[in-house]
Design a protein around this motif. Sequence first.
Motif, PDB file in Angstrom:
ATOM      1  N   HIS A   1       5.685 108.910  49.600  1.00 15.18           N
ATOM      2  CA  HIS A   1       6.371 110.200  49.880  1.00 15.18           C
ATOM      3  C   HIS A   1       7.635 110.666  49.664  1.00 15.18           C
ATOM      4  O   HIS A   1       8.446 109.734  49.351  1.00 15.18           O
ATOM      5  N   GLY A   2       7.734 111.902  49.519  1.00 17.58           N
ATOM      6  CA  GLY A   2       9.397 112.402  49.443  1.00 17.58           C
ATOM      7  C   GLY A   2       9.273 113.889  50.177  1.00 17.58           C
ATOM      8  O   GLY A   2       8.203 114.483  50.469  1.00 17.58           O
ATOM      9  N   THR A   3      10.476 114.435  49.943  1.00 13.14           N
ATOM     10  CA  THR A   3      10.752 116.004  50.177  1.00 13.14           C
ATOM     11  C   THR A   3      11.605 116.363  49.035  1.00 13.14           C
ATOM     12  O   THR A   3      12.355 115.525  48.534  1.00 13.14           O
ATOM     13  N   TYR A   4      11.609 117.844  48.874  1.00  9.14           N
ATOM     14  CA  TYR A   4      12.484 118.276  48.144  1.00  9.14           C
ATOM     15  C   TYR A   4      12.870 119.811  48.792  1.00  9.14           C
ATOM     16  O   TYR A   4      12.045 120.382  49.296  1.00  9.14           O
ATOM     17  N   PHE A   5      13.881 120.235  48.419  1.00  7.68           N
ATOM     18  CA  PHE A   5      14.366 121.556  49.055  1.00  7.68           C
ATOM     19  C   PHE A   5      15.106 122.073  47.721  1.00  7.68           C
ATOM     20  O   PHE A   5      15.819 121.632  46.883  1.00  7.68           O
ATOM     21  N   VAL A   6      14.809 123.398  47.327  1.00  7.66           N
ATOM     22  CA  VAL A   6      15.055 124.232  46.357  1.00  7.66           C
ATOM     23  C   VAL A   6      15.727 125.459  46.872  1.00  7.66           C
ATOM     24  O   VAL A   6      15.120 126.181  47.654  1.00  7.66           O
ATOM     25  N   ARG A   7      16.848 125.825  46.377  1.00  5.68           N
ATOM     26  CA  ARG A   7      17.214 127.322  46.241  1.00  5.68           C
ATOM     27  C   ARG A   7      17.378 128.188  44.840  1.00  5.68           C
ATOM     28  O   ARG A   7      17.737 127.367  43.927  1.00  5.68           O
ATOM     29  N   THR A   8      17.192 129.161  44.990  1.00  8.90           N
ATOM     30  CA  THR A   8      17.203 129.987  43.787  1.00  8.90           C
ATOM     31  C   THR A   8      18.080 131.106  43.788  1.00  8.90           C
ATOM     32  O   THR A   8      18.576 131.750  45.145  1.00  8.90           O
ATOM     33  N   LYS A   9      18.513 131.756  42.647  1.00  8.41           N
ATOM     34  CA  LYS A   9      19.159 132.973  42.528  1.00  8.41           C
ATOM     35  C   LYS A   9      18.570 133.626  41.403  1.00  8.41           C
ATOM     36  O   LYS A   9      18.252 133.174  40.482  1.00  8.41           O
ATOM     37  N   ASN A  10      18.273 135.027  41.443  1.00 10.36           N
ATOM     38  CA  ASN A  10      17.736 135.803  40.456  1.00 10.36           C
ATOM     39  C   ASN A  10      16.569 135.218  39.741  1.00 10.36           C
ATOM     40  O   ASN A  10      16.316 135.087  38.495  1.00 10.36           O
TER      41      ASN A  10
END
Length: 141
Positions: free
Chosen positions: A109-118
């Motif tokens: 298992h794992g996790t990820y976090f993503v942040r975007t701009k435009n």
Amino acid sequence: MTVREMEQLDDTGLKAWDNHDADALLALFADKFEWRDDALPEPMRTPDEVRQFMNGWFTAFPDMHVKRTNRVANDDSVGVELEFTGTNSGPMVMGDKTMPATNKSVNAHGTYFVRTKNGKIVEFHSHPNIGEMMTQLGITG
């Protein structure tokens, strides 16, 4: 972006990972980005670093598949829990160490976090459960 657009971006990224397609995943990234992964001493900031990272996983686990088990999204970010399966039939690179194939299968298992701009990814933080994976491979306790 709307929440739905964030979910679509995540769907596209997860499909790229599952298809072992680094270029399809990189198409979602901004020109300037930072990807931090628990297994790496330094963040990745270039497409070549991301390709090398992904290809390392695909070499170690040529039959690797990923499946999302949970997701939370808003208008500029997404957090995901996932499950990955595969057989370690190739050498595995972890930091500055290369480990020979164990020919054992994992369901980790794992996790990820993503942040975007435009509409593009500017931050990616991935947290594979390395301990769980190494235990299943018989490398640790």
